[in-house]
Design a protein around this motif. Sequence first.
Motif, PDB file in Angstrom:
ATOM      1  N   VAL A 105       0.315   1.668 -16.122  1.00 19.09           N
ATOM      2  CA  VAL A 105       0.881   2.452 -15.038  1.00 19.09           C
ATOM      3  C   VAL A 105       0.298   2.039 -13.691  1.00 19.09           C
ATOM      4  CG1 VAL A 105      -0.806   4.325 -15.184  1.00 19.09           C
ATOM      5  CG2 VAL A 105       1.519   4.817 -14.414  1.00 19.09           C
ATOM      6  N   SER A 106      -0.912   1.471 -13.661  1.00 19.63           N
ATOM      7  CA  SER A 106      -1.449   0.973 -12.396  1.00 19.63           C
ATOM      8  C   SER A 106      -0.550  -0.102 -11.804  1.00 19.63           C
ATOM      9  CB  SER A 106      -2.864   0.408 -12.589  1.00 19.63           C
ATOM     10  OG  SER A 106      -3.819   1.442 -12.696  1.00 19.63           O
ATOM     11  N   ARG A 107       0.163  -0.817 -12.680  1.00 17.93           N
ATOM     12  CA  ARG A 107       1.060  -1.855 -12.177  1.00 17.93           C
ATOM     13  C   ARG A 107       2.267  -1.279 -11.455  1.00 17.93           C
ATOM     14  NH1 ARG A 107       1.467  -7.625 -14.948  1.00 17.93           N
ATOM     15  NH2 ARG A 107      -0.708  -7.942 -15.489  1.00 17.93           N
ATOM     16  N   ASN A 108       2.551   0.008 -11.662  1.00 20.63           N
ATOM     17  CA  ASN A 108       3.595   0.628 -10.863  1.00 20.63           C
ATOM     18  C   ASN A 108       3.241   0.579  -9.381  1.00 20.63           C
ATOM     19  OD1 ASN A 108       4.690   1.232 -13.336  1.00 20.63           O
ATOM     20  ND2 ASN A 108       4.356   3.439 -13.203  1.00 20.63           N
ATOM     21  N   THR A 109       1.930   0.483  -9.084  1.00 22.65           N
ATOM     22  CA  THR A 109       1.463   0.350  -7.705  1.00 22.65           C
ATOM     23  C   THR A 109       1.168  -1.097  -7.349  1.00 22.65           C
ATOM     24  OG1 THR A 109       0.569   2.597  -7.537  1.00 22.65           O
ATOM     25  CG2 THR A 109      -0.414   0.930  -6.119  1.00 22.65           C
ATOM     26  N   THR A 110       0.334  -1.780  -8.140  1.00 20.57           N
ATOM     27  CA  THR A 110      -0.081  -3.134  -7.762  1.00 20.57           C
ATOM     28  C   THR A 110       1.101  -4.090  -7.710  1.00 20.57           C
ATOM     29  OG1 THR A 110      -0.585  -3.772 -10.059  1.00 20.57           O
ATOM     30  CG2 THR A 110      -2.360  -2.794  -8.763  1.00 20.57           C
ATOM     31  N   ASN A 111       2.135  -3.807  -8.501  1.00 23.69           N
ATOM     32  CA  ASN A 111       3.337  -4.632  -8.489  1.00 23.69           C
ATOM     33  C   ASN A 111       3.937  -4.735  -7.095  1.00 23.69           C
ATOM     34  OD1 ASN A 111       6.603  -4.189  -8.732  1.00 23.69           O
ATOM     35  ND2 ASN A 111       5.871  -5.798 -10.104  1.00 23.69           N
ATOM     36  N   THR A 153     -14.779  -7.746  -8.338  1.00 21.70           N
ATOM     37  CA  THR A 153     -13.628  -8.626  -8.503  1.00 21.70           C
ATOM     38  C   THR A 153     -12.529  -8.232  -7.534  1.00 21.70           C
ATOM     39  OG1 THR A 153     -14.145  -8.855 -10.845  1.00 21.70           O
ATOM     40  CG2 THR A 153     -11.953  -9.539 -10.138  1.00 21.70           C
ATOM     41  N   ASN A 154     -12.162  -9.152  -6.659  1.00 19.59           N
ATOM     42  CA  ASN A 154     -11.105  -8.848  -5.706  1.00 19.59           C
ATOM     43  C   ASN A 154      -9.771  -9.389  -6.206  1.00 19.59           C
ATOM     44  OD1 ASN A 154     -12.754 -11.320  -4.819  1.00 19.59           O
ATOM     45  ND2 ASN A 154     -10.808 -11.689  -3.783  1.00 19.59           N
ATOM     46  N   LEU A 155      -8.745  -8.564  -6.073  1.00 20.74           N
ATOM     47  CA  LEU A 155      -7.409  -8.882  -6.546  1.00 20.74           C
ATOM     48  C   LEU A 155      -6.414  -8.640  -5.423  1.00 20.74           C
ATOM     49  CD1 LEU A 155      -7.720  -6.933  -9.912  1.00 20.74           C
ATOM     50  CD2 LEU A 155      -7.876  -9.409  -9.663  1.00 20.74           C
ATOM     51  N   THR A 156      -5.200  -9.088  -5.627  1.00 19.85           N
ATOM     52  CA  THR A 156      -4.140  -8.827  -4.656  1.00 19.85           C
ATOM     53  C   THR A 156      -2.926  -8.279  -5.384  1.00 19.85           C
ATOM     54  OG1 THR A 156      -3.109 -11.016  -4.816  1.00 19.85           O
ATOM     55  CG2 THR A 156      -4.929 -10.770  -3.257  1.00 19.85           C
ATOM     56  N   GLY A 157      -2.001  -7.745  -4.606  1.00 16.81           N
ATOM     57  CA  GLY A 157      -0.766  -7.248  -5.179  1.00 16.81           C
ATOM     58  C   GLY A 157       0.190  -8.370  -5.519  1.00 16.81           C
ATOM     59  N   SER A 158       1.438  -7.984  -5.812  1.00 18.78           N
ATOM     60  CA  SER A 158       2.436  -8.958  -6.253  1.00 18.78           C
ATOM     61  C   SER A 158       3.633  -9.059  -5.326  1.00 18.78           C
ATOM     62  CB  SER A 158       2.930  -8.592  -7.661  1.00 18.78           C
ATOM     63  OG  SER A 158       1.870  -8.594  -8.586  1.00 18.78           O
TER      64      SER A 158
END
Length: 543
Positions: free
Chosen positions: A287-293, A308-313
Amino acid sequence: MKKQSIIFSIILAVLFGFQSCDIEENIIDEALGEDLLTNADPLDLLAPAYNNMRKVYGHRWFFALQTFSADEGMLPTRGTDWFDGGAFQELHEHECTPTHRYTTETWDHIMTGMGYSSQAISYLDEGSQERAEAVGLLSLYMWVCLDAYGQVPYRGITDINFNEDPQILTGSDAVSTIIANLESVVSDLPTGKNTVRFTQDAAKSLMARVYLNKAVYEDRYATNFSFSNEDMQKVIDLTTEVIESGTHSLETDDYFSMFDPDNENHPEIIWAIKNELTSIRIGGRSVSRNTTNGLSRGLIYFANDGTTNLTGSDAGCTLPGFLDTWDAANDPRYYKENYPNEEGTIPFSEYKMNRGFLEGQLYGIKNDAGTPIFNEDGTIDIVAVKLWNKDETFANHTREVSLIAENQSVGVRVSKWSIDDIGTNRDDTGVDIAVFRLADLYLMRAEAKLRLGSGDALADVNTVRVARGGDGFAIAGATLDDVYNERGFEFYWEYHRRTDQIRFGTFEDTWTDKTNSDKNMRIYPIPAGPIAETPGLEQNPGY
């Protein structure tokens, strides 16, 4: 699905806790499997049925079917990104075919969940809480199947024979079966607060949802649905039982806390799909991918290890017509600022993603080609976000967007669900997926009162609104249009919108790059494979 394959899957779950996708698969004799399952811990038998819900509600499955087909969301193609064989365009334009990837995969996940639930029912003791939970989970899988596809393969809940073909339930038969099954076990379900076990209140909430949509399910392609007084009274009675139980209470402080990693047993949540943050990849497209997507590729956020640094899609976004229905300046559900979206310097500890709708120029941590820059005193500089990993353009999320987007940044993004990732594994999260919330019951009851023409619907609507924004947030009157809009404000990005639009008669309307008004698109196509293998299962009209 035949009995042997279901037994094999359950055995893997019992032996290995259903945690790993790459466990070694050893062929187990069916007789040995029967003995193992007969003596299994009841919770081990239940675990696969519970865990598989994560897949059904994954961000490319039921979430995509409910969101990107509706007027609240779109996943546009951005240059060479996110075409995905046209899958998201077809969802948005209501042009799906029987080979559509995500409608097919969602169907498969539902069938797997129904198999797990049925197998658990067949091995658990009659009258036990665990068997009642399995029936509750089966009923929820059946509801998703009925709502999305209009046909439900079903083998019963007594004397289940997996070697016989299932009967195919549609319309009133499916509705009455779901209701009857829930009524048969509700007294065996637990009472009290437990948001991750199927309780009596979860069963009543599901029954209320089925009754509210019963007119749709019984006459799927009607121009106008006929909501019976009897059904609406059932909705009122069931929701009132849960509301007046005193077990749950509306959130009055922070609306977005219901979508945070610590939301298990949140006072407002009645039942949720449990997620675990684990070092073992469970998968399920969390469900976090509903946001990070949808977050910008140029915006850096941090996994819960803090390093750990990440970015959206740069994928999904909401639509301008939906945003236009909001009182954006006064509704606390629209936006919550955790750090100022402007240039400045803040402690690193205050850098938490802003929530709600992210509109206009985005600001985030200063970085060097994706590497965060920390000041000597441990603070960070907040600067205008650029697509450092693309073309160095600014991340300006304008409202106007189209299916073939002019760049990576157009379209207002939705940051409702909290981000809770392990490093680069973005499939697992500790954020439980709220399926039934108390606000839903208040608004279902308000809608039923209005359709029945009796009762104080305004009080129910304002109970929710005052909980969100205080006494000054109440409205003077409530019509069905007000309830419809309120459901949009309250449940955006929560798996409701397609179902609500169909019930309120707006699913054939026109919105951004969607003009198809074919009523056949209210339900999705059945994949070709199951039709060929299952007698009685037929393709839905229009496909």
